[in-house]
Enzyme design. Structure first.
Site, PDB file in Angstrom:
ATOM      1  N   TYR A 263      44.900  23.921  32.378  1.00 55.88           N
ATOM      2  CA  TYR A 263      44.164  23.290  33.593  1.00 55.88           C
ATOM      3  C   TYR A 263      43.713  21.985  33.080  1.00 55.88           C
ATOM      4  O   TYR A 263      43.397  20.996  33.858  1.00 55.88           O
ATOM      5  CB  TYR A 263      42.969  24.029  34.007  1.00 55.88           C
TER       6      TYR A 263
ATOM      7  N   ASP B  35      42.672  38.204  39.007  1.00 51.79           N
ATOM      8  CA  ASP B  35      42.737  38.486  40.392  1.00 51.79           C
ATOM      9  C   ASP B  35      43.468  39.544  40.635  1.00 51.79           C
ATOM     10  O   ASP B  35      43.322  40.354  41.680  1.00 51.79           O
ATOM     11  CB  ASP B  35      43.385  37.123  41.062  1.00 51.79           C
TER      12      ASP B  35
ATOM     13  N   ASP C  39      52.535  39.528  30.496  1.00 46.48           N
ATOM     14  CA  ASP C  39      53.656  40.085  31.667  1.00 46.48           C
ATOM     15  C   ASP C  39      53.736  41.663  31.556  1.00 46.48           C
ATOM     16  O   ASP C  39      53.374  42.307  32.337  1.00 46.48           O
ATOM     17  CB  ASP C  39      55.289  39.606  31.543  1.00 46.48           C
TER      18      ASP C  39
ATOM     19  N   ASP D 162      43.101  34.067  34.708  1.00 49.82           N
ATOM     20  CA  ASP D 162      42.734  33.665  36.068  1.00 49.82           C
ATOM     21  C   ASP D 162      43.706  34.586  36.892  1.00 49.82           C
ATOM     22  O   ASP D 162      43.368  35.392  37.885  1.00 49.82           O
ATOM     23  CB  ASP D 162      43.414  32.074  36.336  1.00 49.82           C
TER      24      ASP D 162
ATOM     25  N   LYS E  11      50.755  35.094  25.301  1.00 52.91           N
ATOM     26  CA  LYS E  11      52.250  34.983  25.300  1.00 52.91           C
ATOM     27  C   LYS E  11      52.745  34.340  24.098  1.00 52.91           C
ATOM     28  O   LYS E  11      53.468  33.501  23.926  1.00 52.91           O
ATOM     29  CB  LYS E  11      52.812  34.216  26.651  1.00 52.91           C
TER      30      LYS E  11
END
Ligand code: NAD
Length: 364
Positions: free
Chosen positions: A140, A249, A221, A245, A189
């Site tokens: 970001y 969610d 994942d 993020d 990751k």
């Protein structure tokens, strides 16, 4: 201690769930002072800015911030009032306060077993868990560009972390894990990303300061899958900005509705901003259909973390649990055999139980 809490209701359902929450605050924290400011589309309408200077000044003098939600209907994002509203309000607020840690508790209310997307036996096995998301780095905030190369557009967002940013959240995560079940799962990751390899290395280095905490790693994942298949394995999860993020969610759907999910964000000095995990839900704004739980629970997080009022926070949780146990539901968590309520009616039931709980405590 600074004297007041800055209240930023914002747009959509923000003002109505905030009004309900302030009624709860009158009962559980009558000595606190609240001062309201403008943020988001409503601020733009009045001042021409999503995050006006007067709001920055209000925040700078406050002990904590209780935030509602910002943003307009998705189909109206081109209008100046809503264009870049979230970026100009929330990201600007995070940067202004230098918030770098986001905490999201995931709480499973037994009364909501039928509302959760999890099967009953899986829901029953779930333990509450907490997700810590890094807020100030990653993709970001790295360099961004869109250029033309070989006659086609190429867009880039650089995912970047430095050791200090990772260390800061790593210590938060280990400290939190050591107050809970001594198990921390770090999400990355690292099989393909260098920023994740550094993330994992710093997590491992920090682990040596917390020998009682068991650290394990999950690739993002796999973590997304495990949240749905085996949510009972989690206690504290720590992740970078992008992965945090997404998985927070995904996790927020497990207990039954986005409307249940509070969150807290902190800067390195411990200053806190508290807000529902969801957005401004424009489609139901003004109808009093919105669930006020996320906002009320954000107040409880604020009482706990910014004011160390653990009893008041616990009483608020108990009042909400009892209200659910007694069958009261807003429309997002309504099911057959329960009593459908407006946000106001649900809050009245919570306050009724809160008064009983606090009176009982005072009797002891
Ligand atoms: P949203 O979170 O507003 O809504 C998603 C779904 O959840 C909708 O069906 C909504 O009705 C429901 N929902 C959310 N909160 C609820 C509550 N308390 N009670 C009952 N139902 C609830 O996300 P969206 O629709 O993608 O975005 C709407 C606007 O909110 C956009 O302008 C977006 O930019 C903004 N947004 C703001 C924030 C924030 O202020 N922190 C976060 C996310 C989205």
């Amino acid at each position: 201690m600074k004297p007041y809490v800055a209240i930023l209701p914002g747009d959509g359902i923000g003002p109505e769930v905030m009004a309900h929450t302030l009624k709860v605050a009158e009962h559980i924290a009558p000595d606190l002072t609240f001062k309201t400011g403008l943020i988001g589309g409503v601020a733009f309408k009045e001042t021409g800015q999503h995050f006006p200077k007067a709001t920055a000044d209000l925040i700078d003098g406050s002990a904590a911030v209780l935030f509602g939600a910002v943003g307009g209907p998705v189909e109206q994002q081109h209008k100046p009032q809503w264009h870049n509203c979230e970026t100009n309000s929330i990201l600007a607020l995070r940067q202004h306060l230098q918030l770098n840690i986001n905490l999201r508790p995931v709480h499973f209310y037994p009364a909501l077993a039928l509302t959760s997307p999890l099967k009953n036996e899986r829901f029953a096995a779930c333990n509450d868990f907490v997700i810590l998301r890094e807020l100030a780095g990653d993709i970001y905030f790295g360099d961004k560009s869109t250029v033309v190369e070989n006659k086609q557009k190429v867009a880039r967002d650089v995912a970047e972390y430095n050791e200090g940013q990772i260390k800061s959240i790593a210590h938060w995560a280990f400290k939190l894990a050591s107050k809970r079940r001594n198990h921390l799962i770090s999400v990355d990751k690292a099989n393909v990303l260098q920023s994740s390899q550094l993330w994992r290395q710093v997590m491992e280095e920090t682990a040596t300061d917390y020998p009682n905490v068991k650290l394990s790693h999950q690739l993002v994942d796999n973590c997304a899958m495990q949240l749905i298949l085996k949510p009972e394995q989690f206690d504290v999860i720590v992740a970078g900005n992008l992965f945090g993020d997404i998985i927070s969610d995904a996790a927020s759907a497990l207990p039954g509705s986005l409307g249940l999910m509070p969150s807290a964000s902190f800067n390195p000095s411990g200053f806190g901003l508290y807000e529902p995990a969801g957005g401004s839900a424009p489609a139901i704004a003004g109808t009093d259909l919105a669930n006020p739980m996320a906002q009320i629970l954000s107040l409880a997080l604020m009482l706990e973390h910014s004011f160390q009022r653990h009893q008041a926070a616990r009483a608020t949780h108990m009042a909400i649990s009892q209200t659910l146990d007694d069958g009261y539901r807003t429309s997002d968590i309504f099911c057959h055999g329960t009593q459908l309520c407006s946000g106001q009616a649900f809050t009245d039931e919570v306050i009724h139980r809160l008064i009983q709980i606090t009176e009982k405590k005072n009797d002891i």
